[in-house]
Design an enzyme around this catalytic site. Structure first.
Site, short mmCIF file in Angstrom:
data_model
loop_
_atom_site.label_atom_id
_atom_site.label_comp_id
_atom_site.label_asym_id
_atom_site.label_seq_id
_atom_site.Cartn_x
_atom_site.Cartn_y
_atom_site.Cartn_z
N TYR A 196 -30.08 -98.09 -70.03
CA TYR A 196 -29.06 -98.46 -71.02
C TYR A 196 -29.69 -98.78 -72.37
O TYR A 196 -29.24 -98.30 -73.41
CB TYR A 196 -28.27 -99.65 -70.48
CG TYR A 196 -27.24 -100.23 -71.42
CD1 TYR A 196 -25.99 -99.65 -71.57
CD2 TYR A 196 -27.51 -101.40 -72.14
CE1 TYR A 196 -25.03 -100.20 -72.41
CE2 TYR A 196 -26.57 -101.95 -72.98
CZ TYR A 196 -25.33 -101.34 -73.11
OH TYR A 196 -24.39 -101.89 -73.96
N LYS A 223 -29.11 -96.84 -75.93
CA LYS A 223 -28.63 -97.49 -77.15
C LYS A 223 -29.63 -97.32 -78.29
O LYS A 223 -29.23 -97.19 -79.46
CB LYS A 223 -28.36 -98.96 -76.88
CG LYS A 223 -27.17 -99.22 -75.96
CD LYS A 223 -25.88 -98.65 -76.52
CE LYS A 223 -24.67 -99.08 -75.70
NZ LYS A 223 -23.40 -98.52 -76.24
N SER A 231 -26.28 -101.83 -79.22
CA SER A 231 -26.58 -103.09 -78.53
C SER A 231 -27.98 -103.56 -78.90
O SER A 231 -28.87 -102.75 -79.17
CB SER A 231 -26.50 -102.88 -77.02
OG SER A 231 -27.01 -104.01 -76.32
#
Length: 259
Positions: free
Chosen positions: A154, A158, A141
């Site tokens: 998060y 990533k 991402s």
């Protein structure tokens, strides 16, 4: 003469491949001729199908190493081989760091970084022992390449996932290729939760240089390419699927009317 990619005879696993981006990846692999196995903790309401073919679903908790090993052994035993793994499962709720406790942030890291590592290790055991090796695709991402307020754990996961893929690509060459798809915003059945109604989604899409959010099929096509022999010399790479990225905010600020 058109260039086509034929994955007939190959076997692919897509984690979290039953909805959203994962379903788009599954459909693209089915359309290319691959035999596809999807997995998640819970069975989907309807199986994912495309081109008159249907993906198989097997339940597994990707956070349980023993269950993951058993899952990939079952795929090998029942399908004969494993050619492609797409580590797609993941996600996070919106939560600022101060609003979450350490255990909540750790669970985000576990799902988005540790689980793909666990799945990749189990897949490598199968791929490294078969003719032709295999291909692993991490679904990353843009959150891992820029500040991610509200999803910091998060974004950190990533970022780690992309670095992990590069190390795997070196350690596991030449038998197994490992690459990362770095995704921007993708329109799925849950987009309204993030971007609002159709007008809101369109407005967000206009901030992307290509003028729209990605469709799950856009991600699926990139996965098909990385799984194929067309990408035989591509490993340790990060392919950005983000429509050109984000227009720098300072450009709009510099051209805005100022009082």
């Amino acid at each position: 003469m058109p260039v086509t990619i034929d994955l007939s005879g190959s076997v692919a696993v897509v984690t979290g491949g039953t909805r959203g981006v994962g379903a788009g990846i599954t459909r693209a692999l089915l359309e290319a001729g691959a035999e596809v196995v999807t997995c998640a903790r819970r069975a989907p309401g309807e199986p994912v199908a495309a081109a008159g073919r249907t993906a198989r679903f097997l339940p597994v908790d990707l956070r349980d190493p023993d269950a993951v090993t058993a899952f990939f052994d079952r795929v090998r035993d029942e399908h004969g081989r494993l050619d492609t793994l797409v580590n797609n499962a993941g996600g996070t709720p919106y939560r600022t760091l101060a609003d979450g406790d350490p255990a909540q942030h750790a669970r985000v890291l576990e799902l988005n970084l540790v689980a793909p590592l666990t799945a990749s290790l189990a897949a490598y055991r199968v791929m490294s022992r078969q003719d032709g090796g295999g291909s692993i695709v991490m679904v990353g991402s843009v959150s891992g390449t820029r500040p991610s307020p509200g999803s910091a754990a998060y974004g950190a996961a990533k970022a780690g996932l992309e670095n992990l893929a590069r190390s795997m690509a070196v350690e596991w060459a030449p038998r197994v290729r490992v690459n990362t798809l770095v995704l921007g915003m993708v329109r799925t059945e849950l987009s309204h939760l993030h971007y609002g109604d159709e007008d809101g989604i369109a407005a967000v899409g206009r901030t992307v240089p290509l003028g729209r959010l990605a469709a799950p099929a856009d991600v699926g096509d990139a996965c098909v390419f990385l799984a194929s022999d067309r990408a035989a010399y591509i490993s340790g790479a990060a392919l950005h699927v983000h429509g050109g990225g984000e227009r720098p905010a300072f450009l709009d600020a510099a051209t805005a009317d100022h009082p």
